[in-house]
Design an enzyme around this catalytic site. Structure first.
Site, PDB file in Angstrom:
ATOM      1  N   HIS A 180       0.851  -1.198   0.000  1.00 14.32           N
ATOM      2  CA  HIS A 180       0.000   0.000   0.000  1.00 14.32           C
ATOM      3  C   HIS A 180       0.885   1.246   0.000  1.00 14.32           C
ATOM      4  O   HIS A 180       1.406   1.650   1.039  1.00 14.32           O
ATOM      5  CB  HIS A 180      -0.913  -0.016   1.226  1.00 14.32           C
ATOM      6  CG  HIS A 180      -2.102   0.873   1.102  1.00 14.32           C
ATOM      7  ND1 HIS A 180      -2.191   1.873   0.162  1.00 14.32           N
ATOM      8  CD2 HIS A 180      -3.260   0.917   1.804  1.00 14.32           C
ATOM      9  CE1 HIS A 180      -3.360   2.491   0.291  1.00 14.32           C
ATOM     10  NE2 HIS A 180      -4.032   1.924   1.283  1.00 14.32           N
ATOM     11  N   GLY A 181       1.018   1.834  -1.176  1.00 11.86           N
ATOM     12  CA  GLY A 181       1.830   3.046  -1.291  1.00 11.86           C
ATOM     13  C   GLY A 181       0.971   4.281  -1.492  1.00 11.86           C
ATOM     14  O   GLY A 181       1.480   5.338  -1.868  1.00 11.86           O
ATOM     15  N   ALA A 182      -0.340   4.156  -1.243  1.00 11.07           N
ATOM     16  CA  ALA A 182      -1.293   5.202  -1.634  1.00 11.07           C
ATOM     17  C   ALA A 182      -2.019   5.803  -0.436  1.00 11.07           C
ATOM     18  O   ALA A 182      -1.748   5.482   0.723  1.00 11.07           O
ATOM     19  CB  ALA A 182      -2.312   4.604  -2.609  1.00 11.07           C
ATOM     20  N   ASN A 183      -2.950   6.715  -0.761  1.00  7.44           N
ATOM     21  CA  ASN A 183      -4.033   7.152   0.138  1.00  7.44           C
ATOM     22  C   ASN A 183      -3.608   7.804   1.453  1.00  7.44           C
ATOM     23  O   ASN A 183      -4.383   7.875   2.401  1.00  7.44           O
ATOM     24  CB  ASN A 183      -4.974   5.975   0.470  1.00  7.44           C
ATOM     25  CG  ASN A 183      -5.638   5.369  -0.764  1.00  7.44           C
ATOM     26  OD1 ASN A 183      -5.309   5.751  -1.892  1.00  7.44           O
ATOM     27  ND2 ASN A 183      -6.547   4.443  -0.588  1.00  7.44           N
ATOM     28  N   TYR A 185      -1.149   6.871   3.653  1.00 15.01           N
ATOM     29  CA  TYR A 185      -0.508   6.042   4.683  1.00 15.01           C
ATOM     30  C   TYR A 185       1.019   6.206   4.599  1.00 15.01           C
ATOM     31  O   TYR A 185       1.521   7.004   3.796  1.00 15.01           O
ATOM     32  CB  TYR A 185      -0.976   4.582   4.550  1.00 15.01           C
ATOM     33  CG  TYR A 185      -2.463   4.472   4.807  1.00 15.01           C
ATOM     34  CD1 TYR A 185      -2.971   4.603   6.099  1.00 15.01           C
ATOM     35  CD2 TYR A 185      -3.373   4.314   3.770  1.00 15.01           C
ATOM     36  CE1 TYR A 185      -4.348   4.553   6.352  1.00 15.01           C
ATOM     37  CE2 TYR A 185      -4.744   4.266   4.002  1.00 15.01           C
ATOM     38  CZ  TYR A 185      -5.217   4.383   5.305  1.00 15.01           C
ATOM     39  OH  TYR A 185      -6.573   4.352   5.551  1.00 15.01           O
ATOM     40  N   ARG A 233       0.250  -0.018  -4.750  1.00 12.20           N
ATOM     41  CA  ARG A 233      -0.860   0.902  -5.030  1.00 12.20           C
ATOM     42  C   ARG A 233      -0.379   2.342  -4.857  1.00 12.20           C
ATOM     43  O   ARG A 233       0.309   2.662  -3.891  1.00 12.20           O
ATOM     44  CB  ARG A 233      -2.022   0.634  -4.066  1.00 12.20           C
ATOM     45  CG  ARG A 233      -3.270   1.417  -4.431  1.00 12.20           C
ATOM     46  CD  ARG A 233      -4.439   0.964  -3.580  1.00 12.20           C
ATOM     47  NE  ARG A 233      -5.623   0.821  -4.401  1.00 12.20           N
ATOM     48  CZ  ARG A 233      -6.812   1.355  -4.099  1.00 12.20           C
ATOM     49  NH1 ARG A 233      -6.978   2.041  -2.984  1.00 12.20           N
ATOM     50  NH2 ARG A 233      -7.841   1.190  -4.889  1.00 12.20           N
ATOM     51  N   GLY A 326     -14.697  -0.786  -6.033  1.00 18.77           N
ATOM     52  CA  GLY A 326     -14.867  -0.716  -4.579  1.00 18.77           C
ATOM     53  C   GLY A 326     -16.335  -0.718  -4.211  1.00 18.77           C
ATOM     54  O   GLY A 326     -16.969  -1.769  -4.045  1.00 18.77           O
ATOM     55  N   ARG A 327     -16.903   0.511  -4.112  1.00 11.51           N
ATOM     56  CA  ARG A 327     -18.298   0.636  -3.666  1.00 11.51           C
ATOM     57  C   ARG A 327     -19.250  -0.166  -4.555  1.00 11.51           C
ATOM     58  O   ARG A 327     -20.204  -0.781  -4.058  1.00 11.51           O
ATOM     59  CB  ARG A 327     -18.694   2.107  -3.650  1.00 11.51           C
ATOM     60  CG  ARG A 327     -17.948   2.906  -2.578  1.00 11.51           C
ATOM     61  CD  ARG A 327     -17.967   4.383  -2.888  1.00 11.51           C
ATOM     62  NE  ARG A 327     -17.336   4.665  -4.173  1.00 11.51           N
ATOM     63  CZ  ARG A 327     -17.479   5.779  -4.874  1.00 11.51           C
ATOM     64  NH1 ARG A 327     -18.252   6.737  -4.418  1.00 11.51           N
ATOM     65  NH2 ARG A 327     -16.867   5.946  -6.032  1.00 11.51           N
TER      66      ARG A 327
END
Ligand SMILES: Cc1cc2nc3c(=O)[nH]c(=O)nc-3n(C[C@H](O)[C@H](O)[C@H](O)COP(=O)(O)O)c2cc1C
Length: 366
Positions: A180-183, A185, A233, A326-327
């Protein structure tokens, strides 16, 4: 072949082969046990996406160490044998329908809001994170002030990712790893100019700010070998800053995607609010297009409002190999089957995620 047929066709790139081009996007659902083991409810929840025809299922973000990585209470981890074993039935459930199970591994860094191992947070620099904790993950108020992570702690973070990747493959049985390289974090905090004011090799230029992500990719690769897909990501937006853009636009994209390609990623999962929109304003290419351009040998996974099939078709035409939903997948765990049968899709109902974003019985009945 029409674009729609292409979405439902099998695809292969390097060591990653899927039965179609639909994946489930990673979604944190805070439904693990308090000590971070995957539960039977999670097993049932994930299996129904595979049963519904998704060729690939990316898990929610899984924390990687017993120090500062955990972000949320009831988040699952993969930091020891017991946690790793708890994923086995879930992974088998996904694979029993011919779908790939990809573990997303993450370190929350400065925006951790629930960690049973530590009551402090670390980040590239001691800068108060923007925004508010997420109430649907049991958060309230602003984030804590993080301490600046030391180089020795950075080495531990890298080891946490690498060891977790190995446990995910060797014990849990996952088919691949998404870092997880995104969002917003930890790895994205390093990449982001305003959360990283370090003056060492991890701060300053874009090359320096992507360095930790590159080192994590290489360390995970070294542990799992060349046969197991390892990807990352990447996003511009963050859970605590939706509108962030890379300051140097396409020049940054070239450095970021180029460095990840060089590090040997098998796939890059790019996410934007609407994946088909220009990345840096009118007339500029999409992030999908830029990822494909600067990492031509990586498989490109695109995410962002792609439950609209015409948009999904457009991003495939623009260079994506796989789209994740996703949703739209929460509302339609059988979305690929519905498309193949030309049935209507259900609207996403945000009530599923409230007041707490845990998995609801009503979803399992869909
Ligand atoms: C409830 C929820 C939880 C999420 N958790 C994660 C996560 O753990 N890791 C991650 O990379 N993205 C996470 N996301 C972002 C999604 O992967 C995806 O990028 C976002 O929902 C946009 O895609 P969509 O338009 O298809 O919904 C989450 C999104 C939602 C709605």
């Amino acid at each position: 072949m029409t674009a729609r047929q292409k979405l439902l066709e099998a695809t292969r790139s390097g060591n990653l082969a899927t039965k179609n081009r639909f994946g489930v996007a990673p979604m944190t659902r805070v439904t693990a046990t308090e000590d971070g083991r995957a539960t039977e409810t999670m097993t049932r929840y994930y299996e129904r996406f595979a049963r519904g025809g998704f060729g690939l299922v990316v898990t929610e973000g899984i924390y990687t160490d017993q120090a500062h990585s955990q972000g949320y209470v009831f988040q699952p981890g993969i930091t020891d044998e017991a946690q790793a074993r708890s994923w086995q039935p879930l992974v088998k459930g996904i694979q029993s329908h011919g779908s790939l199970a990809i573990a997303q591994i993450m370190h929350a860094g400065g925006i951790s809001q629930g960690n049973r191992f530590r009551d402090t947070t670390v980040a590239p620099s001691a800068i108060l994170p923007k925004g508010q904790q997420m109430a649907f993950y049991y958060g309230k108020d602003g984030y804590a002030m993080p301490t600046e992570i030391t180089e020795a702690q950075i080495a531990e973070v890298i080891k946490g990712f690498a060891d977790s990747a190995a446990r995910a493959v060797e014990i849990a049985g996952f088919d691949g790893i998404e870092i997880h390289g995104a969002n917003g974090y930890l790895l994205d905090q390093f990449l982001t100019n305003y959360t990283n004011t370090r003056t060492d090799q991890y701060g300053g230029s874009t090359e320096n700010r992507i360095r930790l992500a590159v080192e994590v990719v290489k360390a995970a690769r070294a542990r799992v070998g060349s046969g197991v897909p390892v990807g990352i990501r990447i996003s511009q937006a963050k859970v605590n800053d939706y509108h962030h853009k890379w300051a140097n636009g396409e020049a940054d994209a070239a450095i970021i995607f180029g460095a990840l390609a060089e590090a040997g990623v098998d796939f890059i999962h790019v996410t934007e609010f609407e994946a088909w929109q220009p990345a840096f304003g009118e007339g500029t290419p999409t992030l999908v297009h830029l990822a494909k351009t600067y990492a031509p040998n990586a498989l490109i996974i695109a995410n962002g409002s792609l439950h609209d099939t015409e948009k999904a078709e457009a991003v495939i035409a623009d260079g994506a190999d796989i789209v994740t939903i996703g949703r739209g997948a929460l509302a339609n765990p059988d979305l690929p089957i519905r498309l193949a049968e030309a049935s209507e899709l259900r609207e996403f109902d945000p009530a599923i995620l409230g007041p707490i974003a845990d998995i609801k019985d009503s979803e399992l009945a869909l």
